[in-house]
Structures are given as C-alpha cells and as structure tokens.
Write a protein that holds these residues in place. Structure first.
Motif, PDB file in Angstrom:
ATOM      1  N   SER A  69       0.836  -1.205   0.000  1.00 52.83           N
ATOM      2  CA  SER A  69       0.000   0.000   0.000  1.00 52.83           C
ATOM      3  C   SER A  69       0.870   1.254   0.000  1.00 52.83           C
ATOM      4  O   SER A  69       0.559   2.237  -0.687  1.00 52.83           O
ATOM      5  N   LEU A  70       1.955   1.223   0.755  1.00 52.47           N
ATOM      6  CA  LEU A  70       2.886   2.346   0.761  1.00 52.47           C
ATOM      7  C   LEU A  70       3.522   2.521  -0.617  1.00 52.47           C
ATOM      8  O   LEU A  70       3.655   3.651  -1.109  1.00 52.47           O
ATOM      9  N   LEU A  71       3.899   1.414  -1.250  1.00 55.01           N
ATOM     10  CA  LEU A  71       4.462   1.484  -2.599  1.00 55.01           C
ATOM     11  C   LEU A  71       3.459   2.098  -3.569  1.00 55.01           C
ATOM     12  O   LEU A  71       3.802   2.980  -4.360  1.00 55.01           O
ATOM     13  N   ALA A  72       2.216   1.662  -3.504  1.00 56.97           N
ATOM     14  CA  ALA A  72       1.185   2.210  -4.392  1.00 56.97           C
ATOM     15  C   ALA A  72       0.963   3.698  -4.115  1.00 56.97           C
ATOM     16  O   ALA A  72       0.783   4.491  -5.047  1.00 56.97           O
ATOM     17  N   LEU A  73       0.995   4.089  -2.851  1.00 49.95           N
ATOM     18  CA  LEU A  73       0.837   5.498  -2.494  1.00 49.95           C
ATOM     19  C   LEU A  73       1.990   6.341  -3.042  1.00 49.95           C
ATOM     20  O   LEU A  73       1.769   7.410  -3.612  1.00 49.95           O
ATOM     21  N   LEU A  74       3.206   5.847  -2.893  1.00 52.89           N
ATOM     22  CA  LEU A  74       4.369   6.584  -3.390  1.00 52.89           C
ATOM     23  C   LEU A  74       4.359   6.701  -4.915  1.00 52.89           C
ATOM     24  O   LEU A  74       4.616   7.772  -5.466  1.00 52.89           O
ATOM     25  N   VAL A  75       4.060   5.596  -5.587  1.00 48.36           N
ATOM     26  CA  VAL A  75       4.027   5.625  -7.056  1.00 48.36           C
ATOM     27  C   VAL A  75       2.881   6.509  -7.541  1.00 48.36           C
ATOM     28  O   VAL A  75       3.054   7.307  -8.471  1.00 48.36           O
ATOM     29  N   GLY A  76       1.724   6.395  -6.907  1.00 49.17           N
ATOM     30  CA  GLY A  76       0.595   7.246  -7.286  1.00 49.17           C
ATOM     31  C   GLY A  76       0.893   8.716  -7.058  1.00 49.17           C
ATOM     32  O   GLY A  76       0.560   9.572  -7.891  1.00 49.17           O
ATOM     33  N   GLY A  77       1.539   9.042  -5.939  1.00 47.61           N
ATOM     34  CA  GLY A  77       1.910  10.426  -5.673  1.00 47.61           C
ATOM     35  C   GLY A  77       2.933  10.940  -6.662  1.00 47.61           C
ATOM     36  O   GLY A  77       2.845  12.081  -7.136  1.00 47.61           O
ATOM     37  N   LEU A  78       3.898  10.097  -6.992  1.00 43.05           N
ATOM     38  CA  LEU A  78       4.923  10.474  -7.961  1.00 43.05           C
ATOM     39  C   LEU A  78       4.307  10.673  -9.347  1.00 43.05           C
ATOM     40  O   LEU A  78       4.624  11.650 -10.041  1.00 43.05           O
ATOM     41  N   PHE A  81      -4.247  -2.714 -21.035  1.00 39.51           N
ATOM     42  CA  PHE A  81      -4.024  -2.565 -19.597  1.00 39.51           C
ATOM     43  C   PHE A  81      -5.236  -1.916 -18.938  1.00 39.51           C
ATOM     44  O   PHE A  81      -5.697  -2.367 -17.884  1.00 39.51           O
ATOM     45  N   ALA A  82      -5.780  -0.873 -19.556  1.00 42.96           N
ATOM     46  CA  ALA A  82      -6.969  -0.211 -19.017  1.00 42.96           C
ATOM     47  C   ALA A  82      -8.166  -1.161 -19.022  1.00 42.96           C
ATOM     48  O   ALA A  82      -8.975  -1.149 -18.083  1.00 42.96           O
ATOM     49  N   LEU A  83      -8.297  -1.986 -20.046  1.00 43.29           N
ATOM     50  CA  LEU A  83      -9.390  -2.971 -20.082  1.00 43.29           C
ATOM     51  C   LEU A  83      -9.239  -3.999 -18.961  1.00 43.29           C
ATOM     52  O   LEU A  83     -10.237  -4.394 -18.331  1.00 43.29           O
ATOM     53  N   ALA A  84      -8.010  -4.432 -18.689  1.00 44.74           N
ATOM     54  CA  ALA A  84      -7.783  -5.374 -17.583  1.00 44.74           C
ATOM     55  C   ALA A  84      -8.127  -4.727 -16.241  1.00 44.74           C
ATOM     56  O   ALA A  84      -8.743  -5.363 -15.376  1.00 44.74           O
ATOM     57  N   LEU A  85      -7.742  -3.466 -16.052  1.00 43.19           N
ATOM     58  CA  LEU A  85      -8.095  -2.751 -14.822  1.00 43.19           C
ATOM     59  C   LEU A  85      -9.611  -2.607 -14.687  1.00 43.19           C
ATOM     60  O   LEU A  85     -10.172  -2.821 -13.608  1.00 43.19           O
ATOM     61  N   MET A 112      -5.240  -2.415  -7.092  1.00 40.40           N
ATOM     62  CA  MET A 112      -4.327  -1.361  -6.645  1.00 40.40           C
ATOM     63  C   MET A 112      -2.887  -1.713  -6.995  1.00 40.40           C
ATOM     64  O   MET A 112      -2.132  -0.877  -7.504  1.00 40.40           O
ATOM     65  N   ARG A 113      -2.509  -2.950  -6.755  1.00 41.80           N
ATOM     66  CA  ARG A 113      -1.137  -3.366  -7.043  1.00 41.80           C
ATOM     67  C   ARG A 113      -0.852  -3.336  -8.539  1.00 41.80           C
ATOM     68  O   ARG A 113       0.219  -2.895  -8.974  1.00 41.80           O
ATOM     69  N   LEU A 114      -1.794  -3.798  -9.349  1.00 43.07           N
ATOM     70  CA  LEU A 114      -1.610  -3.776 -10.796  1.00 43.07           C
ATOM     71  C   LEU A 114      -1.511  -2.350 -11.315  1.00 43.07           C
ATOM     72  O   LEU A 114      -0.664  -2.049 -12.171  1.00 43.07           O
ATOM     73  N   ALA A 115      -2.341  -1.459 -10.809  1.00 38.18           N
ATOM     74  CA  ALA A 115      -2.270  -0.052 -11.214  1.00 38.18           C
ATOM     75  C   ALA A 115      -0.936   0.562 -10.797  1.00 38.18           C
ATOM     76  O   ALA A 115      -0.360   1.374 -11.533  1.00 38.18           O
ATOM     77  N   CYS A 116      -0.415   0.160  -9.653  1.00 37.67           N
ATOM     78  CA  CYS A 116       0.892   0.639  -9.194  1.00 37.67           C
ATOM     79  C   CYS A 116       1.983   0.221 -10.173  1.00 37.67           C
ATOM     80  O   CYS A 116       2.838   1.025 -10.553  1.00 37.67           O
ATOM     81  N   TYR A 117       1.964  -1.032 -10.594  1.00 41.23           N
ATOM     82  CA  TYR A 117       2.967  -1.513 -11.547  1.00 41.23           C
ATOM     83  C   TYR A 117       2.832  -0.785 -12.884  1.00 41.23           C
ATOM     84  O   TYR A 117       3.834  -0.485 -13.539  1.00 41.23           O
ATOM     85  N   GLY A 118       1.611  -0.493 -13.290  1.00 42.88           N
ATOM     86  CA  GLY A 118       1.404   0.284 -14.507  1.00 42.88           C
ATOM     87  C   GLY A 118       1.944   1.698 -14.373  1.00 42.88           C
ATOM     88  O   GLY A 118       2.500   2.257 -15.321  1.00 42.88           O
TER      89      GLY A 118
END
Length: 153
Positions: A36-45, A74-78, A125-131
């Motif tokens: 969750s922290l990783l997703a927050l950091l990547v989303g903020g960045l 990727f958007a269709l998978a999300l 959330m994790r998949l969106a973070c990797y994207g």
C-alpha cells in the motif's frame, strides 16, 4: 558516468529509482502495509509528474498516443478487475457462493463476480501501481543519460 542534467524530469526519475530500489526492503513489499505504501508513493509520484507536465514544468518525451497499444489492454484489464468487485451486476454473472451464503445467512448479500471483492480491489491497486511504474519509467527513462543512470542503479 556523465552527470545527468538537473531537470525536473531527472528529479522525478531519481525519485522513481529510489522508490523502486527501496521497495523490496520492507519484507520484499509482501505485506499489505508495504504494498500500500508502494502504491501510495508511485501514485503520488505519477500525480506530481503529471501536474508538472500539465503546468509545463516537466517534459513529456513520449506521447500517450504512442503507448496506446499497451495502455488500452491494460486499461481494459483494470476495468474488468474493478467490474468483478461491483455488486450491481446481473445475478447470472455472480459467483454461486453468494446465493448460498444469502440462503444460509437469511438475508441479502452483495453478490459479485469475485469471491473476495476486497482482495480483488487490492490486486487492482497493485496492478495499477505496476502500470504507474511502467509509465513513469517509459516517460522518464527516454533520456540516454537517465537510462544509463537507471541501469547503474
């Protein structure tokens, strides 16, 4: 190694490198708080870089049009993952355990395609973070010096 110019994109790239390099430290990013922290950091960045790009302070070296062959599937998978966690789908689409649990519990339950909608949203959330990491790396790693710096790091 030649020094990388001090542009805004270089700053964002170094922040991305720091996030990616440090991500495995908290238990290999294999706990809910760490991913969750990783997703927050990547989303903020990603949000900060996008805001800087919209304001004209950061350069966008690759048009999103060029990435459409990757972004559309990727958007269709999300979207499909998100849809599986929604309770307003036709009953024929939902997992059969929901009707059994409604009978057992004697009430209505929010039936979804997913057997565990909360885990589906976590995976989303994790998949969106990797994207987000991919999009930032594709945009910010286009400069030859930054790409070299990324390989060295």
């Amino acid at each position: 190694m030649a020094p990388v110019t001090g542009s805004v994109n270089s700053l964002f790239f170094r922040c991305l490198l720091a996030v990616v390099v440090l991500a495995p430290l908290p238990l290999a990013c294999n706990r809910p708080w760490s991913w969750s922290l990783l997703a927050l950091l990547v989303g903020g960045l990603l949000t900060a870089w996008g805001g800087a790009a919209l304001a004209g302070r950061a350069r966008v070296p690759m048009s999103l049009e060029r990435l459409r062959l990757v972004m559309i599937p990727f958007a269709l998978a999300l979207a499909w993952a998100w849809l599986q966690s929604r309770p307003w789908l036709p009953p024929a689409w939902t997992h059969p355990i929901w009707s059994e649990s409604a009978t057992t519990l004697g009430g209505d339950v929010a039936a979804t395609i997913s057997i565990a909608p909360d885990r589906t949203m976590t995976a989303l959330m994790r998949l969106a973070c990797y994207g987000g990491v991919f999009l930032l790396a594709a945009q910010l790693g286009r400069d030859r010096a930054r790409a070299h710096e990324g390989l060295v790091v």
